[in-house]
Every structure is written in structure tokens, then in C-alpha cells.
Motif scaffolding. Structure first.
Motif, PDB file in Angstrom:
ATOM      1  N   UNK A 283       0.834  -1.213   0.000  1.00  0.00           N
ATOM      2  CA  UNK A 283       0.000   0.000   0.000  1.00  0.00           C
ATOM      3  C   UNK A 283       0.864   1.257   0.000  1.00  0.00           C
ATOM      4  N   UNK A 284       0.510   2.207  -0.856  1.00  0.00           N
ATOM      5  CA  UNK A 284       1.208   3.487  -0.922  1.00  0.00           C
ATOM      6  C   UNK A 284       0.258   4.607  -0.524  1.00  0.00           C
ATOM      7  N   UNK A 285       0.833   5.695  -0.059  1.00  0.00           N
ATOM      8  CA  UNK A 285       0.029   6.844   0.348  1.00  0.00           C
ATOM      9  C   UNK A 285      -0.789   7.373  -0.824  1.00  0.00           C
ATOM     10  N   UNK A 286      -0.214   7.337  -2.016  1.00  0.00           N
ATOM     11  CA  UNK A 286      -0.915   7.831  -3.209  1.00  0.00           C
ATOM     12  C   UNK A 286      -2.172   7.012  -3.498  1.00  0.00           C
ATOM     13  N   UNK A 296      -1.321  13.472  -2.706  1.00  0.00           N
ATOM     14  CA  UNK A 296      -0.676  12.731  -1.616  1.00  0.00           C
ATOM     15  C   UNK A 296      -0.118  13.666  -0.544  1.00  0.00           C
ATOM     16  N   UNK A 297       0.477  14.791  -0.976  1.00  0.00           N
ATOM     17  CA  UNK A 297       1.073  15.700   0.018  1.00  0.00           C
ATOM     18  C   UNK A 297       0.013  16.369   0.883  1.00  0.00           C
ATOM     19  N   UNK A 298      -1.203  16.525   0.321  1.00  0.00           N
ATOM     20  CA  UNK A 298      -2.282  17.129   1.101  1.00  0.00           C
ATOM     21  C   UNK A 298      -2.788  16.163   2.165  1.00  0.00           C
ATOM     22  N   UNK A 299      -2.751  14.864   1.849  1.00  0.00           N
ATOM     23  CA  UNK A 299      -3.121  13.853   2.846  1.00  0.00           C
ATOM     24  C   UNK A 299      -2.108  13.847   3.980  1.00  0.00           C
ATOM     25  N   UNK A 300      -0.829  13.996   3.642  1.00  0.00           N
ATOM     26  CA  UNK A 300       0.222  14.073   4.671  1.00  0.00           C
ATOM     27  C   UNK A 300      -0.038  15.233   5.620  1.00  0.00           C
ATOM     28  N   UNK A 301      -0.348  16.385   5.042  1.00  0.00           N
ATOM     29  CA  UNK A 301      -0.612  17.590   5.834  1.00  0.00           C
ATOM     30  C   UNK A 301      -1.825  17.391   6.739  1.00  0.00           C
ATOM     31  N   UNK A 309      -0.105  12.242  13.177  1.00  0.00           N
ATOM     32  CA  UNK A 309       0.448  10.959  12.769  1.00  0.00           C
ATOM     33  C   UNK A 309       0.962  11.041  11.341  1.00  0.00           C
ATOM     34  N   UNK A 310       1.912  10.186  11.035  1.00  0.00           N
ATOM     35  CA  UNK A 310       2.296  10.017   9.639  1.00  0.00           C
ATOM     36  C   UNK A 310       1.356   8.997   9.007  1.00  0.00           C
ATOM     37  N   UNK A 311       1.398   8.910   7.686  1.00  0.00           N
ATOM     38  CA  UNK A 311       0.529   7.961   6.993  1.00  0.00           C
ATOM     39  C   UNK A 311       0.799   6.522   7.438  1.00  0.00           C
ATOM     40  N   UNK A 312       2.088   6.149   7.506  1.00  0.00           N
ATOM     41  CA  UNK A 312       2.405   4.762   7.828  1.00  0.00           C
ATOM     42  C   UNK A 312       2.184   4.445   9.312  1.00  0.00           C
ATOM     43  N   UNK A 313       2.254   5.456  10.166  1.00  0.00           N
ATOM     44  CA  UNK A 313       1.887   5.232  11.570  1.00  0.00           C
ATOM     45  C   UNK A 313       0.415   4.860  11.674  1.00  0.00           C
ATOM     46  N   UNK A 314      -0.411   5.570  10.905  1.00  0.00           N
ATOM     47  CA  UNK A 314      -1.854   5.285  10.920  1.00  0.00           C
ATOM     48  C   UNK A 314      -2.131   3.889  10.357  1.00  0.00           C
ATOM     49  N   UNK A 315      -1.502   3.566   9.241  1.00  0.00           N
ATOM     50  CA  UNK A 315      -1.714   2.256   8.610  1.00  0.00           C
ATOM     51  C   UNK A 315      -1.243   1.136   9.534  1.00  0.00           C
ATOM     52  N   UNK A 316      -0.082   1.327  10.165  1.00  0.00           N
ATOM     53  CA  UNK A 316       0.438   0.299  11.076  1.00  0.00           C
ATOM     54  C   UNK A 316      -0.449   0.120  12.303  1.00  0.00           C
TER      55      UNK A 316
END
Length: 374
Positions: A283-286, A296-301, A309-316
Motif C-alpha cells: 500500500x502506498x500513500x498515493x 498525496x502531500x495534502x493527505x500528509x498535511x 500521525x504520519x501515513x504509515x503510523x496510521x496504517x500500522x
């Protein structure tokens, strides 16, 4: 098979229909419903074309059992065009069982045709076809009634399509392919079909006055819907995105106020929980951002500001919770800890251990031992 101007035109139109059906069936589209309904509409046009080709090229001499198979096809074209219009202009449109009611006109028409008396024997039926191609056939009240029904039915669906486009003026245009562009495309097709409707009505009036229905009406209709097919073909080859436009939101530059952020977070969690995207190890953030129509950068923000949280922190976090639910299931006792981790979307043992400790504050083995699961 006889070749004449009419049959050559029909063969060209049928070939173009087949090409477009194959083209759209194999063309990637983010508006799959619009593509499928366009293929349906082209299939109806192909059916109409082939049924007229049966007369024009005298195929009826070799395949007489196809006599009249295409009668009433206009009763399919109107609904197909209307549903295609909705798929192009309404982002929330979905096909439902109730939409089968649009076939009612076609079914009723065939009910009437079946009950009508037919010429006695195949030779009499072929003689009627020959007479139709030479001088036309008498237009009985039943025949005139059918054509009046065809006209009203078709005009009704063109009106409904026009109304669907008209409502776009009140909609908030936030899509990369503008609603105005969608409306222009549907209006262009609608105008051609209005000409077709006028031709059908003209044929009906002519038959009412002369009491004869001429094959020349069919030839005129062939010219119009052939033009309709080629307009679609031209647009498909020049810019097919307008033909099956996706509903991708414009990049807005920011997520606006807090309510907008909360709404997007709710959508994010819904996507993750319902589609279980976190189980994909690649899985990728995009991938997730595209589901939300965000860069993708707007989701990061958004994740940094709203959830810290970061994206991968949430996914994990989702993966760890899924791991725990699997570990607590007696049916999974045969799986190792890493086997359960892989089932939860983790690629490696080290990334799993690191993520688990970050979420739960202890190692997986310690957690399971304290939970009395093993």
C-alpha cells in the motif's frame, strides 16, 4: 448479399460500432459505469444497424427467420442514452434494479407485435418484405399507434436527458472535467437525437397522411444515427475523457475549515475500514489519497495536523489492531506470530515488531503472553 448505398452505409456504421465497443471495453476508465452504459447504447445502435442491413442487403433471402427482429429498437435507445447521461453528469449515480423498468416500453411493444396477425407462411412474409422495399406497406391504425408510441417514448427520454443537463447549472463544479464540459457533450448528442426524433415524427405524419409506411424513412433514420455513431467515434479518438469523464475533484490547495478536515478524516477511516486497504503490504500513500480525490502531500498535511500521525503510523495502527483480532481467534492458533503479521499487511518481522511496540508499548510476544493468548 446485395450492395447498394444503404447497405454500404449500414456496414460502415456497424463496423464503427464494433470498433467503439471493443475500444471502450478495453480502455481504462475511472467512470466505469459511463463506459458500460455507452457500450450498451452502442450495442443498441449496432442491433438497429444490423436489423436494417437485413432489409438493405437482402439478407432476408438467406436468413428469413430474422424478419422484424429490430422493430421497436428506438425504445431501447432512449433509456440507454438517458442512463448514460446520468452516469456522465451525476457523481453519485448507480444502476439499481428499479432501472429495469426502463425496458417496459420495449417489452410492451413486443407484446403487441406478438399478438398482431402475421402473414400466413414464410413466402407470404417475404412477399410483404419485398413489397415494403418496393412501394411501402399499408399503415394500419395499429402500425400508426406503434409509431406514435415510439415517437412519444423517445422524445420523453430526450427531455429527461435535457433536464439532467439543465440541473448542472445549480451544481457546485469542483471536478477536473467541468460540469459545463460534460453538459456540452451530452447536449451535442441530444441535439443529434432530437433530429432523429423529428425524422421519426415526420415518418409517422407522412404515414398517417398517405396511409403507407415507406422504407425511405428507415434510410433517413440510418443517415442520422450513423452520424451519431461517428460523432462518438470522433470524440473518442480526439479526447475520450469527455466521453466517460471521471469525477475527480480539483486540487483546492487546502482542506479549508475544521469541518472539512473532519469530514475528510471520516472518509479516510471509512475507506480504510470498509475496503481494508491496510492489509495490502504494498500500500502506498498515493493509493489512499486517490480514493479521497486528494494529492498525496495534502493527505500528509491532513494527518499531521488532525491526527498528529504520519501515513504509515496510521496504517500500522490498523494493522496491529487487525493482528490482535486474528491472534485472539482460536481458528488461527496454527499460525505463527509472523504468519499473523503477514496476514495483517506487514512485510517483514522487524517492521512488525517496531510498529507493534510503538502502538502497544511492548513486544508482540509479551503482549500475547499477558493476554493469555498462545
Amino acid at each position: 448479399m446485395v450492395f447498394n448505398l444503404w447497405s454500404i452505409l449500414l456496414i460502415a456504421s456497424a463496423s464503427q460500432c464494433v470498433f467503439l465497443i471493443v475500444f471502450f471495453a478495453n480502455r481504462p476508465s475511472r467512470n466505469k459505469l459511463a463506459s458500460r452504459l455507452l457500450i450498451l447504447m452502442l450495442s443498441v445502435l449496432l442491433f438497429m444497424t444490423v436489423s436494417n442491413l437485413w432489409y438493405a442487403s437482402k439478407i432476408y433471402l438467406d436468413v428469413p427467420w430474422l424478419a422484424g427482429v429490430g422493430r421497436g429498437s428506438t425504445l431501447l435507445l432512449g433509456p440507454a442514452f438517458f442512463l448514460y447521461t446520468l452516469a456522465v453528469v451525476k457523481p453519485d449515480f448507480k444502476l439499481k434494479t428499479k432501472h429495469l423498468l426502463h425496458l417496459l416500453g420495449y417489452v410492451l411493444n413486443w407484446g403487441v407485435l406478438i399478438m398482431q396477425p402475421r402473414p400466413a407462411g414464410l413466402s407470404s412474409e417475404m412477399a410483404a418484405v419485398e413489397a415494403f422495399l418496393m412501394d411501402g406497406l399499408p399503415a394500419s391504425p395499429v402500425v400508426l399507434g406503434r409509431f406514435a408510441f415510439y415517437s412519444l417514448h423517445f422524445i420523453t427520454y430526450l427531455y429527461l436527458s435535457h433536464q439532467a443537463v439543465k440541473q448542472l447549472k445549480q451544481s457546485n463544479d469542483a471536478y477536473t472535467i467541468a460540469m459545463e464540459t460534460r453538459g456540452r457533450w451530452i447536449t451535442r448528442l441530444n441535439l443529434i437525437l432530437v433530429v432523429l426524433a423529428v425524422a421519426i415524427c415526420t415518418g409517422f405524419i407522412y404515414a398517417s397522411v398517405t396511409q403507407y409506411y415507406s422504407f425511405q424513412t428507415n434510410f433517413l433514420l440510418t443517415l442520422i444515427y450513423s452520424f451519431f455513431i461517428y460523432v462518438i467515434a470522433y470524440q473518442a479518438l480526439s479526447d475520450d475523457k469527455q466521453v466517460h469523464p471521471e469525477f475527480k475533484l480539483k486540487y483546492q490547495g487546502s482542506l479549508g475549515d475544521e469541518k472539512e478536515k473532519e469530514k475528510t478524516i471520516v472518509q479516510l477511516k471509512k475507506v480504510l475500514e470498509e475496503e481494508k486497504l491496510f492489509l495490502r503490504s504494498d500500500l502506498k500513500q498515493a493509493d489512499v489519497a486517490s480514493k479521497l480525490n486528494l494529492p498525496a502531500h495534502q493527505l500528509t498535511k491532513l494527518l499531521n495536523s488532525a491526527l498528529n500521525q504520519s501515513f504509515f503510523d496510521l496504517i500500522n495502527e490498523y494493522r496491529v489492531k487487525h493482528f490482535i483480532s486474528l491472534a485472539q481467534d482460536e481458528n488461527n492458533k496454527h499460525l505463527s506470530i509472523f504468519g499473523l503479521a503477514q496476514e495483517s499487511g506487514f512485510k517483514s518481522k522487524s517492521s512488525f515488531n517496531t510498529a507493534f511496540k510503538k502502538v502497544e508499548g511492548q513486544t508482540p510476544s509479551t503482549f500475547l503472553k499477558n493476554s493469555s493468548v498462545n
